[in-house]
Design an enzyme around this catalytic site. Structure first.
Site, mmCIF file in Angstrom:
data_model
loop_
_atom_site.group_PDB
_atom_site.id
_atom_site.type_symbol
_atom_site.label_atom_id
_atom_site.label_comp_id
_atom_site.label_asym_id
_atom_site.label_seq_id
_atom_site.Cartn_x
_atom_site.Cartn_y
_atom_site.Cartn_z
ATOM 1 N N HIS A 1 0.854 -1.193 0.000
ATOM 2 C CA HIS A 1 0.000 0.000 0.000
ATOM 3 C C HIS A 1 0.886 1.239 0.000
ATOM 4 C CE1 HIS A 1 0.847 -0.615 4.245
ATOM 5 N NE2 HIS A 1 0.351 0.567 4.562
ATOM 6 N N HIS B 1 1.381 3.887 2.093
ATOM 7 C CA HIS B 1 1.871 4.635 3.249
ATOM 8 C C HIS B 1 3.399 4.701 3.105
ATOM 9 C CE1 HIS B 1 -1.867 4.015 6.007
ATOM 10 N NE2 HIS B 1 -1.915 5.154 5.356
ATOM 11 N N ASP C 1 5.939 4.442 4.952
ATOM 12 C CA ASP C 1 6.827 3.452 5.595
ATOM 13 C C ASP C 1 6.862 2.134 4.820
ATOM 14 O OD1 ASP C 1 4.118 3.278 6.490
ATOM 15 O OD2 ASP C 1 4.710 1.995 8.167
ATOM 16 N N HIS C 2 6.044 2.028 3.758
ATOM 17 C CA HIS C 2 6.030 0.814 2.927
ATOM 18 C C HIS C 2 6.509 1.054 1.493
ATOM 19 C CE1 HIS C 2 3.771 -1.796 5.792
ATOM 20 N NE2 HIS C 2 3.537 -0.597 6.304
ATOM 21 N N HIS D 1 -7.342 -1.973 5.620
ATOM 22 C CA HIS D 1 -6.332 -1.181 6.339
ATOM 23 C C HIS D 1 -6.692 0.297 6.393
ATOM 24 C CE1 HIS D 1 -2.628 0.288 7.878
ATOM 25 N NE2 HIS D 1 -2.212 0.806 6.741
HETATM 26 ZN ZN LIG Z 1 2.840 0.406 8.077
HETATM 27 ZN ZN LIG Z 2 -0.149 1.436 6.516
#
Ligand SMILES: [Zn+2]
Ligand SMILES: [Zn+2]
Length: 248
Positions: free
Chosen positions: A56, A58, A60-61, A137
């Site tokens: 996804h 975000h 941090d990914h 999520h």
């Molecule tokens: Zn995350």
């Molecule tokens: Zn996330």
């Protein structure tokens, strides 16, 4: 395991990233900040990567996608190997906007870039099968499952508890679950140790791996939380920890 951390910066923990060598190819699952350096520590370069799978959007990914694509844009030596980046709904839009924000410096030069958007789907890649499944999520999110040579590894990305993640991890040799919040302070759209244990037990996985842990997820408490639900092998993953599937 390249990065076992979350968006909260912690020394020694990069953000989300998993490297899988399968079917003779180098695959990266999530590209959170810090994962490129972790790849280099394994002796894998940006030039080696054949496929990137993003769960996804975000940061941090996926934020490491920017330095990865920028590095692939550079000449000397120019990349020629094709690259496929697979993500959930929005993948093409995110790429377009990032490339525009960086004035075209992320565009492929000398190689073919393929962007794929997936939901609940399966594809055959060489001798392997890669399954994606939508995860609840917040933004569109998917988990991935890789099946090769009779072995399987599933990775949730970020998700709330639900039947989809159980299905993704059904009888998997390794089930890698995010475990970003402690049981005492659950966070909507994420898993806690006891939720991870419930999912692992329902899925009947052979090994459970906890990753994407905030600093508040302490090992002892997390293990106890999982153990209330799941009795199988449990790994509290560290950055650069290798997981071997089968005897190969
Ligand atoms: Zn995350
Ligand atoms: Zn996330």
């Amino acid at each position: 395991m390249l990065g076992t951390g979350t968006a909260w910066p912690v020394r020694g923990q990069a953000c989300a990233g998993i490297y899988i060598y399968a079917a003779g190819q180098h695959w990266l699952f999530d590209a959170g900040p810090g994962t490129l350096q972790r790849l280099l520590a394994l002796g894998v370069t940006h030039g080696d990567l054949d496929r990137i799978f993003l769960t996804h959007f975000h940061p941090d990914h996926c934020a490491e996608l920017v330095p990865l694509l920028f590095a692939m844009h550079l000449p000397d030596p120019a990349r020629t190997k094709p690259l496929t980046v697979t993500g959930p709904q929005g993948m093409r839009r995110v790429y377009r906007r990032l490339n525009a924000a960086f004035s075209g410096w992320l565009a492929p030069r000398g190689y073919r870039l393929t962007l794929r958007e997936v939901g609940d789907a399966a594809q055959r890649l060489g001798t392997c099968r890669v399954v994606s499944r939508r995860m609840p999520h917040g933004p569109p999110a998917v988990g991935f499952r890789v099946e090769c040579g009779g072995r399987s590894v599933a990775y949730s990305g970020d998700t709330a508890e639900g039947p989809g993640v159980v299905e993704l991890g059904r009888n998997a040799d390794v089930l890698i679950l995010e475990c970003s919040a402690p049981d005492a302070h659950p966070v909507a759209g994420h898993l806690t140790p006891s939720a991870c244990g419930r999912i692992a037990a329902a899925a009947g996985c052979r090994r459970l791996v906890l990753t994407h842990r905030a600093p508040s997820v302490q090992e002892g408490l997390a293990r106890r939380g999982v153990r209330t639900q799941y009795a199988g092998p449990l790994v509290f993953a560290r950055d650069l920890q290798a997981l071997r599937l089968g005897s190969s």
